[in-house]
Design a protein around this motif. Structure first.
Motif, short mmCIF file in Angstrom:
data_model
loop_
_atom_site.label_atom_id
_atom_site.label_comp_id
_atom_site.label_asym_id
_atom_site.label_seq_id
_atom_site.Cartn_x
_atom_site.Cartn_y
_atom_site.Cartn_z
N TRP A 1 0.81 -1.22 0.00
CA TRP A 1 0.00 0.00 0.00
C TRP A 1 0.84 1.27 0.00
N ALA A 2 1.93 1.29 0.75
CA ALA A 2 2.80 2.47 0.73
C ALA A 2 3.42 2.63 -0.65
N MET A 3 3.80 1.53 -1.27
CA MET A 3 4.39 1.58 -2.60
C MET A 3 3.38 2.08 -3.64
N LEU A 4 2.12 1.78 -3.44
CA LEU A 4 1.08 2.28 -4.34
C LEU A 4 0.79 3.75 -4.11
N ALA A 5 0.83 4.17 -2.84
CA ALA A 5 0.38 5.51 -2.50
C ALA A 5 1.45 6.58 -2.64
#
Length: 252
Positions: A16-20
């Motif tokens: 999720w951090a990599m997406l956001a």
């Protein structure tokens, strides 16, 4: 119902951090962030979730497991929702089709690893980082940024998130592997040098990343603690990019 709804959300917490972060960096580094970015974010997250379920459906079906069925409906519904959010954007910005085509080979590689049950492979993780960080370029371009001015923050994201792949392995699945630890430290040393060349303001953050890659493996930290550290560093990366590289990403 709540439990069923939860199963629709991919359990790959580290993703999720990599997406956001790259998306948010690209959006707010652009001179004109706007409502189109809301649609892009919806299409991006829904598309990720749809691909996750499709890959799990293929993986389980290849093994003849009936549990594959539980991923079919989420894949179709989430895919349709992603298409609904993305279609207006594509009609207004046909160049997004080129961005999608550029990401397709990476998704294909990830799908192949998933079908073979090797989602945790180092190469698979590194491949997944590329289109995620490429989203910074897409979001920035959608907001009117000059593509030639956004490669530095995109590369900074790539250096950081590529480093999280081997580092997290040294903390959990490969915590007893000297080779993985050496590889992780080597990557972070190179990343520090490259990031410092991109902007001296990135050096403190990447120095911290190098220190944590060298010092934390073998300390017996629990996965939630490892995740919390990565979340804090991801937030620090986003803050650093927005504070130090915003001016260079604005169109002249």
């Amino acid at each position: 119902m709540a439990a069923d709804g939860y199963r629709w959300i991919p359990d790959q917490h580290g993703a999720w951090a990599m997406l956001a972060v790259p998306f948010l960096a690209g959006t707010f580094l652009a001179p004109h962030p706007g409502p189109e970015h809301v649609l892009l974010l919806a299409a991006w997250l829904l598309g990720y979730a749809a691909v996750f379920h499709a890959q799990q459906w293929l993986r389980l079906r290849a093994r003849g497991l009936r549990s594959a069925a539980r991923h079919g409906r989420p894949a179709v519904v989430l895919g349709a929702a992603a298409a609904t959010a993305g279609l207006p954007l594509v009609l207004l910005n046909p160049w997004l089709l080129i961005a999608g085509a550029a990401a397709a080979p990476f998704v294909a590689v990830n799908t192949r690893y998933a079908v073979r049950g090797r989602e945790r492979a180092l190469v698979n993780g590194l491949v997944a980082v590329v289109p995620a960080c490429g989203m910074l370029l897409v979001a920035a371009r959608l907001g009117g940024a000059d593509p030639a001015a956004t490669w530095r923050p995109a590369l900074a994201c790539l250096l950081y998130f590529a480093g999280t792949v081997p580092y997290v392995k040294t903390m959990i699945r490969e915590r007893r592997s000297p080779a993985h630890r050496c590889g992780s430290v080597a990557h972070h040393a190179v990343a520090l040098a490259v990031a410092s060349a991109l902007s001296p303001c990135l050096a403190p953050l990447f120095t911290i990343c190098l220190v944590r890659a060298a010092a934390l493996p073998g300390r017996g930290l629990r996965p939630p603690v490892v995740g919390a550290v990565e979340l804090a560093l991801s937030a620090a990366l986003l803050t650093t990019l927005l504070l130090t590289l915003k001016a260079s990403c604005r169109r002249c």
